[in-house]
Design an enzyme around this catalytic site. Structure first.
Site, mmCIF file in Angstrom:
data_model
loop_
_atom_site.group_PDB
_atom_site.id
_atom_site.type_symbol
_atom_site.label_atom_id
_atom_site.label_comp_id
_atom_site.label_asym_id
_atom_site.label_seq_id
_atom_site.Cartn_x
_atom_site.Cartn_y
_atom_site.Cartn_z
ATOM 1 N N ASN A 98 -16.501 -27.795 -36.316
ATOM 2 C CA ASN A 98 -15.908 -27.068 -36.985
ATOM 3 C C ASN A 98 -16.220 -28.512 -38.134
ATOM 4 O OD1 ASN A 98 -13.258 -25.732 -36.942
ATOM 5 N ND2 ASN A 98 -14.795 -25.676 -35.572
ATOM 6 N N TYR B 238 -14.523 -33.867 -21.832
ATOM 7 C CA TYR B 238 -13.409 -33.464 -22.280
ATOM 8 C C TYR B 238 -14.049 -31.788 -22.343
ATOM 9 C CZ TYR B 238 -13.407 -30.174 -26.803
ATOM 10 O OH TYR B 238 -13.074 -29.595 -27.643
ATOM 11 N N LYS C 276 -11.581 -28.230 -21.107
ATOM 12 C CA LYS C 276 -10.673 -27.178 -22.190
ATOM 13 C C LYS C 276 -11.676 -25.975 -21.026
ATOM 14 C CE LYS C 276 -9.945 -27.234 -25.661
ATOM 15 N NZ LYS C 276 -9.002 -26.803 -26.344
ATOM 16 N N THR D 50 -13.124 -24.344 -27.063
ATOM 17 C CA THR D 50 -14.688 -24.532 -28.019
ATOM 18 C C THR D 50 -15.595 -23.838 -27.260
ATOM 19 O OG1 THR D 50 -16.267 -26.221 -27.984
ATOM 20 C CG2 THR D 50 -14.066 -25.969 -26.065
ATOM 21 N N ASP D 51 -16.785 -23.625 -27.506
ATOM 22 C CA ASP D 51 -17.996 -23.423 -27.036
ATOM 23 C C ASP D 51 -18.871 -23.833 -26.079
ATOM 24 O OD1 ASP D 51 -18.587 -25.334 -29.027
ATOM 25 O OD2 ASP D 51 -20.468 -23.708 -29.859
ATOM 26 N N GLU D 52 -18.303 -25.941 -25.593
ATOM 27 C CA GLU D 52 -18.425 -26.219 -24.788
ATOM 28 C C GLU D 52 -18.604 -26.267 -23.633
ATOM 29 O OE1 GLU D 52 -18.312 -30.470 -25.953
ATOM 30 O OE2 GLU D 52 -18.640 -30.130 -28.408
ATOM 31 N N ARG E 285 -25.565 -40.160 -25.728
ATOM 32 C CA ARG E 285 -24.827 -39.887 -25.529
ATOM 33 C C ARG E 285 -25.066 -38.976 -23.989
ATOM 34 N NH1 ARG E 285 -21.452 -35.152 -28.023
ATOM 35 N NH2 ARG E 285 -20.390 -36.560 -29.590
ATOM 36 N N HIS F 264 -25.118 -36.026 -22.967
ATOM 37 C CA HIS F 264 -25.523 -34.639 -24.125
ATOM 38 C C HIS F 264 -26.076 -33.142 -23.796
ATOM 39 C CE1 HIS F 264 -26.707 -36.131 -28.312
ATOM 40 N NE2 HIS F 264 -25.942 -34.551 -28.315
HETATM 41 P P1 NAD Z 1 -8.565 -33.286 -33.835
HETATM 42 O O1 NAD Z 1 -8.053 -34.747 -32.301
HETATM 43 O O2 NAD Z 1 -8.334 -33.172 -34.364
HETATM 44 O O3 NAD Z 1 -6.065 -32.995 -33.425
HETATM 45 C C1 NAD Z 1 -5.513 -32.952 -31.981
HETATM 46 C C2 NAD Z 1 -3.961 -32.816 -32.990
HETATM 47 O O4 NAD Z 1 -3.789 -33.236 -31.087
HETATM 48 C C3 NAD Z 1 -3.811 -33.899 -33.283
HETATM 49 O O5 NAD Z 1 -3.073 -34.147 -33.904
HETATM 50 C C4 NAD Z 1 -2.821 -34.597 -31.723
HETATM 51 O O6 NAD Z 1 -1.857 -35.919 -32.557
HETATM 52 C C5 NAD Z 1 -2.383 -33.300 -30.926
HETATM 53 N N1 NAD Z 1 -2.161 -34.215 -29.502
HETATM 54 C C6 NAD Z 1 -3.383 -34.180 -28.837
HETATM 55 N N2 NAD Z 1 -2.266 -34.372 -27.783
HETATM 56 C C7 NAD Z 1 -1.529 -33.696 -27.872
HETATM 57 C C8 NAD Z 1 -0.147 -33.633 -26.802
HETATM 58 N N3 NAD Z 1 -0.421 -33.948 -25.256
HETATM 59 N N4 NAD Z 1 1.114 -33.238 -27.030
HETATM 60 C C9 NAD Z 1 0.590 -32.773 -28.620
HETATM 61 N N5 NAD Z 1 0.020 -32.781 -29.424
HETATM 62 C C10 NAD Z 1 -1.315 -33.397 -29.196
HETATM 63 O O7 NAD Z 1 -8.872 -31.861 -32.543
HETATM 64 P P2 NAD Z 1 -9.569 -30.640 -34.128
HETATM 65 O O8 NAD Z 1 -11.398 -30.926 -34.047
HETATM 66 O O9 NAD Z 1 -8.500 -30.180 -34.505
HETATM 67 O O10 NAD Z 1 -9.467 -29.405 -32.338
HETATM 68 C C11 NAD Z 1 -7.844 -28.768 -32.222
HETATM 69 C C12 NAD Z 1 -8.600 -27.594 -31.137
HETATM 70 O O11 NAD Z 1 -9.533 -27.305 -32.081
HETATM 71 C C13 NAD Z 1 -8.831 -28.533 -30.091
HETATM 72 O O12 NAD Z 1 -7.919 -27.666 -28.823
HETATM 73 C C14 NAD Z 1 -10.551 -28.775 -30.022
HETATM 74 O O13 NAD Z 1 -10.723 -28.209 -28.392
HETATM 75 C C15 NAD Z 1 -11.075 -27.143 -30.192
HETATM 76 N N6 NAD Z 1 -12.104 -26.827 -30.975
HETATM 77 C C16 NAD Z 1 -12.166 -28.543 -32.010
HETATM 78 C C17 NAD Z 1 -13.393 -28.058 -32.870
HETATM 79 C C18 NAD Z 1 -14.330 -28.941 -33.469
HETATM 80 O O14 NAD Z 1 -15.192 -28.534 -33.733
HETATM 81 N N7 NAD Z 1 -13.370 -29.934 -34.083
HETATM 82 C C19 NAD Z 1 -14.047 -26.507 -31.873
HETATM 83 C C20 NAD Z 1 -13.984 -25.819 -31.282
HETATM 84 C C21 NAD Z 1 -12.816 -25.912 -30.906
HETATM 85 O O1 DAU Z 2 -18.872 -27.094 -30.375
HETATM 86 C C1 DAU Z 2 -17.346 -27.499 -30.846
HETATM 87 C C2 DAU Z 2 -17.377 -29.126 -30.157
HETATM 88 O O2 DAU Z 2 -17.649 -29.705 -31.381
HETATM 89 C C3 DAU Z 2 -15.128 -29.286 -30.352
HETATM 90 O O3 DAU Z 2 -14.799 -28.365 -28.665
HETATM 91 C C4 DAU Z 2 -15.039 -30.637 -30.198
HETATM 92 O O4 DAU Z 2 -14.059 -31.314 -30.615
HETATM 93 C C5 DAU Z 2 -15.461 -31.899 -31.625
HETATM 94 O O5 DAU Z 2 -15.652 -33.148 -30.835
HETATM 95 C C6 DAU Z 2 -17.503 -30.896 -31.616
HETATM 96 O O6 DAU Z 2 -18.172 -31.752 -29.730
HETATM 97 P P1 DAU Z 2 -19.555 -32.203 -30.691
HETATM 98 O O7 DAU Z 2 -19.607 -33.103 -29.215
HETATM 99 O O8 DAU Z 2 -20.689 -31.647 -30.868
HETATM 100 O O9 DAU Z 2 -19.433 -33.198 -31.762
HETATM 101 P P2 DAU Z 2 -19.730 -34.338 -32.305
HETATM 102 O O10 DAU Z 2 -18.877 -34.411 -34.032
HETATM 103 O O11 DAU Z 2 -19.254 -35.334 -31.638
HETATM 104 O O12 DAU Z 2 -21.232 -34.808 -32.562
HETATM 105 C C7 DAU Z 2 -21.715 -33.554 -32.959
HETATM 106 C C8 DAU Z 2 -23.835 -33.732 -32.286
HETATM 107 O O13 DAU Z 2 -23.707 -35.442 -33.422
HETATM 108 C C9 DAU Z 2 -23.874 -34.421 -31.290
HETATM 109 O O14 DAU Z 2 -25.016 -33.974 -30.232
HETATM 110 C C10 DAU Z 2 -23.097 -35.535 -31.361
HETATM 111 C C11 DAU Z 2 -24.398 -36.456 -32.563
HETATM 112 N N1 DAU Z 2 -24.010 -37.189 -32.882
HETATM 113 C C12 DAU Z 2 -22.130 -37.592 -32.665
HETATM 114 C C13 DAU Z 2 -22.340 -38.993 -33.160
HETATM 115 C C14 DAU Z 2 -19.929 -39.239 -33.056
HETATM 116 C C15 DAU Z 2 -24.670 -38.917 -32.898
HETATM 117 O O15 DAU Z 2 -25.835 -38.492 -33.380
HETATM 118 N N2 DAU Z 2 -23.841 -39.351 -33.712
HETATM 119 C C16 DAU Z 2 -22.389 -39.680 -34.016
HETATM 120 O O16 DAU Z 2 -22.055 -41.198 -34.232
#
Ligand code: NAD
Ligand code: DAU
Length: 342
Positions: free
Chosen positions: A179, A149, A153, A124-126, A272, A275
């Site tokens: 995403n 988190y 990562k 992730t970019d985080e 948060r 944040h």
């Molecule tokens: P998600 O939380 O929707 O899904 C995570 C999945 O991993 C779930 O199906 C969960 O059951 C499984 N899991 C968790 N712990 C586990 C374990 N110990 N063993 C096996 N399975 C396990 O996550 P997501 O949003 O789909 O993200 C997927 C990946 O992409 C993560 O590594 C996240 O860091 C990365 N990522 C997410 C985003 C985003 O915006 N969502 C952006 C960049 C990178």
């Molecule tokens: O940048 C990639 C990351 O994006 C991934 O690595 C993480 O898995 C994914 O959860 C996401 O992290 P963020 O913290 O950026 O996403 P989130 O959807 O939780 O929040 C997006 C922005 O919105 C952030 O600035 C916090 C804000 N927010 C979030 C929630 C849940 C709110 O203002 N209100 C809310 O209720």
């Protein structure tokens, strides 16, 4: 190719499993997922009966289970499994360190033992921390994670890097921005806003809503991972982004407009802790070197995502009620015993 995907019952992993079976019909995919609260097999129902697809319920921290899965002729691993929600990591970081750091190390060891030809680590970019009003994250930006988190990562990224340098494991790391799209768990901003707005509930905005994220449609992210899996340089890091920076408040307003709901639903809440203010990705390396680029414009992707959540009421209701968990857990505890070889 025999491909193992971890975390394929989650949001991005599930979209990736579906893409692999669609784009590469000759591949076999095994999906190893623990089915935490974020794992939902409802999202993969359309794959039931697909001869190229197997599901195995298991924890990536469980060496035996990982070995059972990987030793069945797996050639490449795409590793999505993680605890992924920042707010949960602030409440309790234990599962984040366990799964994201330790689980990744268990997979890396198994990948070495099984002579895996390609290990894609989805990060992730985080891990880069937060930006001021200008500038972009490049692959050379130093890691400076701010949330538990992001720190977990970053820890996993460093382990992956070390297995390349020490053991010559053929790894590639991707670091993507935020995403959005179908099947995202409604604790994350966009699906939370859509599902709350539909029910006329308040839309919680942290702080003053000026925090900026760079949004990418999940299908564009999956296309990038597909490209990296097949063409990425061993040992390389590739940033992936949407070239679409937006302050949170703008996202909230766009969704309200698309759903024809009033701005009075906007509710500013306590910020948060820690944040990150702004993320912005320079993804020119993957564009120039591998020829990937985004295909889905944000306005169109967001409109379709809103439509998807409105049309898939049953999926949303199940996820919000938690019903999906008990049913599938039980079913797969049974099925684990009869897991068939790839
Ligand atoms: P998600 O939380 O929707 O899904 C995570 C999945 O991993 C779930 O199906 C969960 O059951 C499984 N899991 C968790 N712990 C586990 C374990 N110990 N063993 C096996 N399975 C396990 O996550 P997501 O949003 O789909 O993200 C997927 C990946 O992409 C993560 O590594 C996240 O860091 C990365 N990522 C997410 C985003 C985003 O915006 N969502 C952006 C960049 C990178
Ligand atoms: O940048 C990639 C990351 O994006 C991934 O690595 C993480 O898995 C994914 O959860 C996401 O992290 P963020 O913290 O950026 O996403 P989130 O959807 O939780 O929040 C997006 C922005 O919105 C952030 O600035 C916090 C804000 N927010 C979030 C929630 C849940 C709110 O203002 N209100 C809310 O209720």
């Amino acid at each position: 190719m025999k491909l193992m995907i971890t975390g394929g019952a989650g949001f991005i992993g599930g979209n990736f499993v579906r893409r692999m079976l669609r784009q590469h019909p000759d591949y076999t995919v095994v999906n190893l997922d623990k089915l935490t609260y974020a794992g939902n097999l409802e999202s993969l129902q359309d794959l039931e009966g697909n001869p190229g697809y197997r599901f195995l319920r298991g924890d990536i921290c469980d060496r035996e289970k990982v070995e059972e899965c990987m030793s069945q002729g797996v050639e490449a691993v795409v590793h999505f499994a993680a605890e992924s929600h920042v707010d949960r990591s602030i409440v309790d970081a234990q599962a984040f360190v366990q799964t994201n750091v330790l689980g990744t190390q268990v997979l890396l060891d198994a990948a070495r033992r099984n002579r895996i030809r390609r290990f894609v680590h989805v990060s992730t970019d985080e891990v880069y921390g937060s930006l001021g009003p200008t500038g972009y994250f490049t692959e050379e930006t130093p890691l400076a994670p701010n949330s538990p988190y992001a720190a977990s990562k970053a820890g996993s990224d460093l382990l992956v890097r070390s297995y390349f340098h020490t053991h010559r494991l053929p790894v590639v790391i991707t670091r993507c921005s935020n995403n959005y799209g179908p099947f995202q768990f409604p604790e994350k901003l966009i699906p939370l806003l859509i599902t709350n707005a539909k029910e006329g509930k308040p839309l919680p905005v942290y702080g003053d809503g000026s925090n900026v994220r760079d949004w990418i449609h999940v299908e564009d992210h999956c296309a990038a991972i597909d490209t990296v899996l097949h063409q990425g340089r061993e040992g390389a890091v590739y940033n992936i982004g949407g070239r679409c920076e937006k302050p949170n408040l703008e996202i909230v307003r766009l969704i309200l407009r698309l759903m024809d709901k009033p701005e009075t639903l906007i509710t500013f809440v306590k910020d948060r802790p820690g944040h990150d203010h702004r993320y912005a990705i320079d993804c020119s390396l993957v564009e120039k070197e591998l020829g990937w680029s985004n295909a889905i414009p944000f306005q169109e992707g967001l409109r379709k995502t809103v439509e998807w959540y409105l049309q898939n009421e049953a999926w949303v209701a199940q996820v919000k009620s938690g019903d999906y968990q008990g049913y599938y857990r039980k079913m797969y505890e049974e099925r684990d015993r009869t897991f068939t070889r790839l």
